[in-house]
Design a protein around this motif. Structure first.
Motif, PDB file in Angstrom:
ATOM      1  N   LEU A   1       0.819  -1.211   0.000  1.00  0.00           N
ATOM      2  CA  LEU A   1       0.000   0.000   0.000  1.00  0.00           C
ATOM      3  C   LEU A   1       0.855   1.264   0.000  1.00  0.00           C
ATOM      4  CD1 LEU A   1      -2.668  -1.098   2.648  1.00  0.00           C
ATOM      5  CD2 LEU A   1      -2.903  -1.157   0.167  1.00  0.00           C
ATOM      6  N   GLY A   2       2.173   1.078  -0.002  1.00  0.00           N
ATOM      7  CA  GLY A   2       3.059   2.234  -0.014  1.00  0.00           C
ATOM      8  C   GLY A   2       3.058   3.016   1.279  1.00  0.00           C
ATOM      9  N   LEU A   3       2.886   2.315   2.404  1.00  0.00           N
ATOM     10  CA  LEU A   3       2.848   3.000   3.698  1.00  0.00           C
ATOM     11  C   LEU A   3       4.210   2.913   4.377  1.00  0.00           C
ATOM     12  CD1 LEU A   3      -0.501   1.517   5.056  1.00  0.00           C
ATOM     13  CD2 LEU A   3      -0.166   3.698   3.887  1.00  0.00           C
ATOM     14  N   SER A   4       4.498   3.903   5.190  1.00  0.00           N
ATOM     15  CA  SER A   4       5.708   3.815   5.999  1.00  0.00           C
ATOM     16  C   SER A   4       5.295   3.795   7.476  1.00  0.00           C
ATOM     17  CB  SER A   4       6.630   4.990   5.704  1.00  0.00           C
ATOM     18  OG  SER A   4       5.906   6.193   5.881  1.00  0.00           O
ATOM     19  N   VAL A   5       6.241   3.391   8.300  1.00  0.00           N
ATOM     20  CA  VAL A   5       5.951   3.281   9.733  1.00  0.00           C
ATOM     21  C   VAL A   5       5.604   4.655  10.297  1.00  0.00           C
ATOM     22  CG1 VAL A   5       7.036   2.862  11.958  1.00  0.00           C
ATOM     23  CG2 VAL A   5       7.336   1.227  10.094  1.00  0.00           C
ATOM     24  N   PRO A   6       4.463   4.780  10.958  1.00  0.00           N
ATOM     25  CA  PRO A   6       4.025   6.085  11.454  1.00  0.00           C
ATOM     26  C   PRO A   6       4.763   6.490  12.726  1.00  0.00           C
ATOM     27  CG  PRO A   6       2.431   4.436  12.067  1.00  0.00           C
ATOM     28  CD  PRO A   6       3.482   3.725  11.261  1.00  0.00           C
TER      29      PRO A   6
END
Lengths: 303, 415
Positions: free
Chosen positions: B154-159
């Motif tokens: 999903l193209g997410l990075s660690v928040p």
């Protein structure tokens, strides 16, 4: 080896044997009943006036536990659930009766069918609870696909405060119906065939036959069935413990479970409060038991 | 004669035990009740006993393993009658009933020695009324275990912040998954969420004051914590029907990719690996910051061993606890457990999650909490976690829930 001086003294046992023997035979039973049933009842009354964590010192606080009980929403939830259990559990009696009537016939292999119907009563309540918990499980259970066949949307029976108690009662009914069925099956054996014959000659059949001829003869079975079912409903505990632990958020508690929870479970250290709940449950049961004893006594006198 | 000789030897051993534990001549029987039967803890405990036995061949060690849940009720019986010499329990307020009832032995003497400095990080958790009541052998981090592969897809990075956390969650929801799996049937999992939301919203000191019963549950700050929780609930971030699942039954949602993350303790890693998730698929991140500037505090429940006050062989028990606390033992034990050693001289296992936990906890400047049900009074814990579960299902009941919790708090204070 001296001579016995008085014949009467020697024969005390002989003289009183008839009167003493039943008490001697009863003694172990009475002793255990007194120590493990009667005494704890009074202890519960006593503890309910104390604040005690089961380890430290008990402190007398009078009626505080009871006053708190009146103000405790969880207590009312439990009480309401107890009433639901009491009413719905009675369905086991007509359920058992109809299965018994259905099975009371002479066909090949009827013994096998009877055992199959009796099976749920043989297995432990804990197992019944586990099986039903899996059955209701919204992720893997069979219940949702089953109601899906009738076009109903999936339900989270044990996770929803509105349905959870009914879900557990349904599980509890399964073995209880089997128990009532056995009671009626034995009762049906004792039904007088001549009376049935006579009734048939007089033109009775179907419901009228059942209501006016068969059921009156099954009264002893019905009496026992009502007694065991009501007691079973009031002490319902294992199913709740296995299936929900009283949850979600306490909505499937009954008095027996709530008592366990506050006094004996992982976070329970309130022996006094638990005892107060036990006392209330005891008094409710007392009312019911007294009523039945009174009825029994009246009937015996009438007979 | 024999008796006096023995007690003289015992007195001698007691004085020397602190300095040179291994040289003490221990005899008699050492009975240990350990509160876990699961494979890893069992292996760890049996290893400890074996090594200690090798050091003291004349000592007869009897180890009894008790189921973790069963121990929670059995402890009340065995501490009062027929007590073992060592038993397993938990740090924090969870010790309170037994300390108050005088059933745990005061082991401050052990902590006064060099051991105290080595275990310094958990001293507060083992301290009640200014004394220490047990010795820790292991602890583990809590945090968010997530599916790295789904995040990549999903193209997410660690928040790092709450806003990022929620933005990520929205993307995950839009992809047809749930953000978090959870099983609240046994309530405590919801306690983990409350702990973190409260620690991040108001910080360690407020959280500890609240769990110690010093702050009203109807306080506006408590409501702020719940308001943050509600944001996730309103998004539909958690899996449906979580009230029906245990924490184990909630795992398949993460394994099957129906949910992307799980807030849990590090003991989650072992079953997930067994279920087939590789280290490339499973990741770990610290619960993100909510109120900017608040030092990060973490939940890290500590597993402990104690000496019952009625123990018969306290000398051997003390020597055993000292061995348990040693750097050598903690290194081995936690390698087996897949958890973190407390002794600062022990080395940490070469494992992705344990390393991450070690680094996170070493930098937990805010403080280290035990867990909701270990920090609060038992009665408050039970009422609180029940309230959290209700809130997760019916967030509109918040007022009623908080009023109820406040009443419980008032009653506990009144005692």
């Amino acid at each position: 080896m001296s001579a016995i001086p008085d014949a009467d003294q020697r024969s005390w046992w002989r003289r009183n044997q008839m009167r003493a023997a039943p008490w001697l035979f009863l003694a172990p039973g009475i002793a255990f009943f007194a120590v493990y049933v009667i005494l704890p009842i009074f202890q519960s009354f006593q503890i309910s006036f104390y604040r005690w964590d089961g380890l430290g010192e008990a402190r007398y606080i009078g009626l505080v536990n009871y006053r708190e009980l009146l103000d405790d929403p969880a207590f009312y939830t439990s009480l309401r659930n107890n009433v639901k259990w009491l009413l719905l559990y009675l369905l086991a009696i007509p359920g058992g009766l109809f299965i018994a009537l259905f099975l009371n016939q002479q066909v090949r292999g009827i013994r096998l069918y009877k055992s199959l119907f009796f099976f749920p009563f043989v297995i432990s309540q804990v197992v019944v609870g586990l099986v039903f918990a899996w059955f209701y499980n919204p992720a893997i259970g069979l219940f949702n696909p089953l109601i899906g066949l009738f076009g109903l949307s999936p339900m989270n029976v044990l996770g929803n405060p509105n349905t959870v108690t009914y879900g557990i009662i349904a599980a509890g009914l399964w073995p209880q119906v089997a128990y009532c069925m056995i009671l009626y099956l034995t009762g049906l054996n004792a039904v007088d065939p001549e009376q049935v014959e006579a009734a048939r000659l007089d033109g009775a059949k179907g419901w009228r036959m059942l209501w006016y001829v068969i059921l009156p003869q099954l009264r002893p079975a019905t009496f026992i069935a009502v007694v065991v079912t009501v007691i079973g409903a009031l002490r319902s505990f294992d199913m709740i413990s296995v299936m929900t632990n009283g949850g979600p958020f306490g909505s499937s508690r009954v008095l027996a479970y709530y008592m366990f929870e506050v006094s004996l479970s992982e976070y329970g250290f309130r022996m006094g409060y638990g005892a107060a709940i036990a006392v209330v449950l005891f008094l409710i049961m007392m009312v019911y038991i007294a009523f039945f004893l009174w009825r029994m006594w009246r009937e015996e006198r009438g007979a | 004669m024999r008796f006096t000789l023995k007690s003289a030897a015992a007195a001698l051993a007691l004085t020397t035990a602190l300095a040179v534990p291994a040289s003490a001549e221990l005899t008699g029987t050492l009975r240990i009740f350990f509160n876990d039967q699961n494979p890893a803890p069992k292996e760890a405990m049996e290893g400890m006993v074996e090594r200690f036995q090798a050091m003291h061949p004349d000592l007869n060690i009897e180890l009894t393993l008790i189921d973790r849940e069963a121990n929670k009720t059995q402890i009340r019986n065995y501490l009062t009658a027929n007590a073992p010499d060592v038993n397993g329990w938990y740090a924090g307020n969870r010790m309170r009933p037994y300390v108050n009832a005088g059933l745990f032995e005061d082991v401050s003497d052990l902590w006064d020695g060099p051991m105290g400095a080595e275990l310094a990080s958990t001293r507060p958790a083992l301290t009640l009324d200014g004394k220490q009541w047990g010795v820790p052998y292991s602890y583990y981090q809590w945090g968010i275990y997530y599916r790295q592969d789904i995040f990549e897809e999903l193209g997410l990075s660690v928040p790092a912040t709450w806003e990022e956390e929620k933005a990520n969650c929205q993307v995950i929801l839009d992809s047809g998954r749930k953000c978090y799996t959870i099983g609240t049937r046994f309530l405590w999992t919801a306690g983990g969420w409350f702990d973190y939301l409260n620690l991040r919203t108001h910080g360690y000191d407020f959280h500890m004051a609240l769990t110690a019963g010093e702050v009203e549950w109807t306080d506006d700050r408590v409501r702020e914590t719940f308001a943050n929780w509600r944001e996730l609930l309103d998004m539909g971030a958690f899996i449906d029907d979580h009230t029906a699942y245990t924490w184990q039954e909630a795992q398949p949602f993460l394994v099957n990719g129906e949910a992307a993350a799980y807030l849990m303790g590090n003991f989650l890693v072992a079953p997930l690996r067994e279920a087939g998730l590789t280290d490339d698929q499973l990741g770990f991140y610290q619960f993100p910051e909510i109120t900017p500037g608040i030092p990060m505090a973490e939940d890290a429940p500590t597993d402990t061993l104690h000496i019952p006050a009625q123990a018969r062989n306290k000398e051997a028990a003390r020597a055993f606890l000292q061995y348990v606390a040693s750097a050598e033992n903690q290194t081995i034990v936690n390698e087996v457990l897949g958890q973190l050693p407390i002794n600062r001289n022990a080395s940490v296992a070469d494992d992705k999650f344990i390393q991450a936990g070690f680094e996170m906890l070493s930098n937990a400047t805010g403080g280290i909490a035990q867990f909701f049900d270990r920090d609060t009074d038992a009665e408050m814990a039970s009422a609180g976690m029940e309230g959290f579960q209700e809130f997760m299902v019916m967030p509109d009941n918040l007022d009623a829930i908080l009023t109820r919790l406040e009443r419980v708090r008032q009653r506990i204070i009144a005692q």
